[in-house]
Scaffold this active site. Structure first.
Site, PDB file in Angstrom:
ATOM      1  CB  SER A 176      -1.029   0.145   0.763  1.00 34.61           C
ATOM      2  OG  SER A 176      -1.714   1.505   1.193  1.00 34.61           O
ATOM      3  CB  SER A 177       0.439   4.661  -2.348  1.00 31.98           C
ATOM      4  OG  SER A 177      -0.754   4.842  -1.379  1.00 31.98           O
ATOM      5  CB  CYS A 178      -0.798   4.079   3.806  1.00 30.93           C
ATOM      6  SG  CYS A 178      -1.103   1.967   4.114  1.00 30.93           S
ATOM      7  CE1 TYR A 199      -2.845  -2.825   5.728  1.00 33.84           C
ATOM      8  CE2 TYR A 199      -1.385  -1.247   4.776  1.00 33.84           C
ATOM      9  CZ  TYR A 199      -2.371  -1.880   5.108  1.00 33.84           C
ATOM     10  OH  TYR A 199      -3.108  -2.354   3.921  1.00 33.84           O
ATOM     11  CE  LYS A 231      -0.869  -5.112   3.587  1.00 38.44           C
ATOM     12  NZ  LYS A 231      -1.331  -6.010   2.529  1.00 38.44           N
ATOM     13  CG  HIS A 242      -8.885   3.618   2.999  1.00 40.79           C
ATOM     14  ND1 HIS A 242      -9.498   2.550   2.622  1.00 40.79           N
ATOM     15  CD2 HIS A 242      -8.527   4.177   3.644  1.00 40.79           C
ATOM     16  CE1 HIS A 242      -7.916   1.534   2.989  1.00 40.79           C
ATOM     17  NE2 HIS A 242      -7.304   2.702   3.733  1.00 40.79           N
TER      18      HIS A 242
END
Length: 311
Positions: A108-110, A137, A141, A180
């Site tokens: 995920s880009s976050c 999170y 990831k 989200h």
């Protein structure tokens, strides 16, 4: 992948997994296997190993994950790090042991550093501090991406990773406690419209910029990478375009047809200031997104009205 290849989609009931299943079926793949979380708890190693030993899938799309917005990540950080670590470790290890030909893991880009240079290149991973509101999170990831890299190096496994930007679309989560920003705003504006509310509250300043990708575009990219990419470097998947959250709110307001005003709650956190992915590598391979943000939101709102509304 041959049309009759056995393909396991982990997380097939989620927004991403269900989109991958739809795309596989559209492309003519006929031997897709999956299990619900009630049928197979991916956090339990013995259960996962037994499943792989029995089914022996040739290809794996690892889309199963515990996900949520800022509120959920803050309130349930232990759950986020534990469940995601267990899911990815168990599935990747079982895939290696059972001889899976290829596995695609979704990050995920976050999980990029909070203050990464924009647009964010793949090499930015692990070069700076994470955003505190989703650190648990992110750590999990990142571990999944590293697992794929090191299983490739040590065992020669064809395990690859992709880094999607913010996703939205059909089968999204519209629960205001765990969703989200985009689906949350769809629900907020819809309920404000139907209940005749004079205002909708937007968290923070509305100034952070975000990039959004329609989930069916992601599914297309996943199949593209599964068939055409093999390397240890994860690849960004996105549109290469972003906008302010305030702009997003006004766009959704117009699509829903809400006529009240937007009020900013400055006591709430903004999160990362900007999060735009550099997608030049993926574009260089020949893939780009098809769905515009406006059309994607319209489709998502239509689905919400017909199928996805919370009771």
């Amino acid at each position: 992948m041959k049309a009759n290849a056995k393909i396991y989609v982990a997380g097939h009931r989620g927004m991403v997994g269900s989109a991958i299943v739809r795309r596989l079926k559209e492309k003519g793949f006929t031997n897709i296997v999956y299990r619900s979380s009630k049928e197979l708890d991916l956090t339990r190693q013995a259960a996962v190993e037994a499943f792989f030993a029995e089914e022996k899938p040739e290809y794996v799309f690892l889309a199963a994950a515990k996900v949520g917005g800022i509120l959920a990540n803050n309130n349930y950080s232990a759950d986020f790090i534990y469940r995601n670590l267990m899911i990815e470790a168990n599935v990747i290890e079982a895939a290696y042991r059972s001889g899976v030909k290829k596995l695609l893991f979704l990050g995920s880009s976050c999980i990029y550093p909070k203050m990464a240079d924009q647009p964010i290149v793949e090499e930015a991973l692990l070069t700076g501090r994470l955003e505190p509101t989703n650190e648990a999170y992110a750590v999990a990831k990142i571990a999944g991406i590293e697992l794929c890299k090191f299983y490739r190096r040590q065992y020669g496994c064809d395990f690859i990773s992709a880094m999607p930007t913010n996703l939205y679309g059909t089968y999204d989560n519209f629960d205001l406690e765990t969703s989200h920003v985009l689906p949350a705003l769809i629900r907020k504006f819809h309920e404000a419209k139907t209940e005749g509310k004079s205002e909708v509250v937007l968290w923070g300043s509305g100034k952070p910029r975000r990039e959004f990708l329609y989930v069916d575009d992601l599914a297309n990219a996943c199949l593209f990478l599964m068939e055409r990419y093999s390397d240890e470097l994860h690849l960004n998947i996105g549109t290469g375009e972003d906008l302010e959250i305030g702009e997003l709110a006004r766009l959704i307001k117009d699509i829903v047809g809400y006529e009240g005003k937007i009020v900013n709650d400055m006591a709430k956190p903004d999160g990362t200031p900007r999060k735009l992915l550099d997608v030049s590598r993926l574009h260089g391979l020949g893939w780009s997104h098809q769905m515009s943000l406006t059309d994607g939101i319209k489709r998502t709102y239509e689905w919400y009205l017909n199928s996805g509304r919370e009771e």
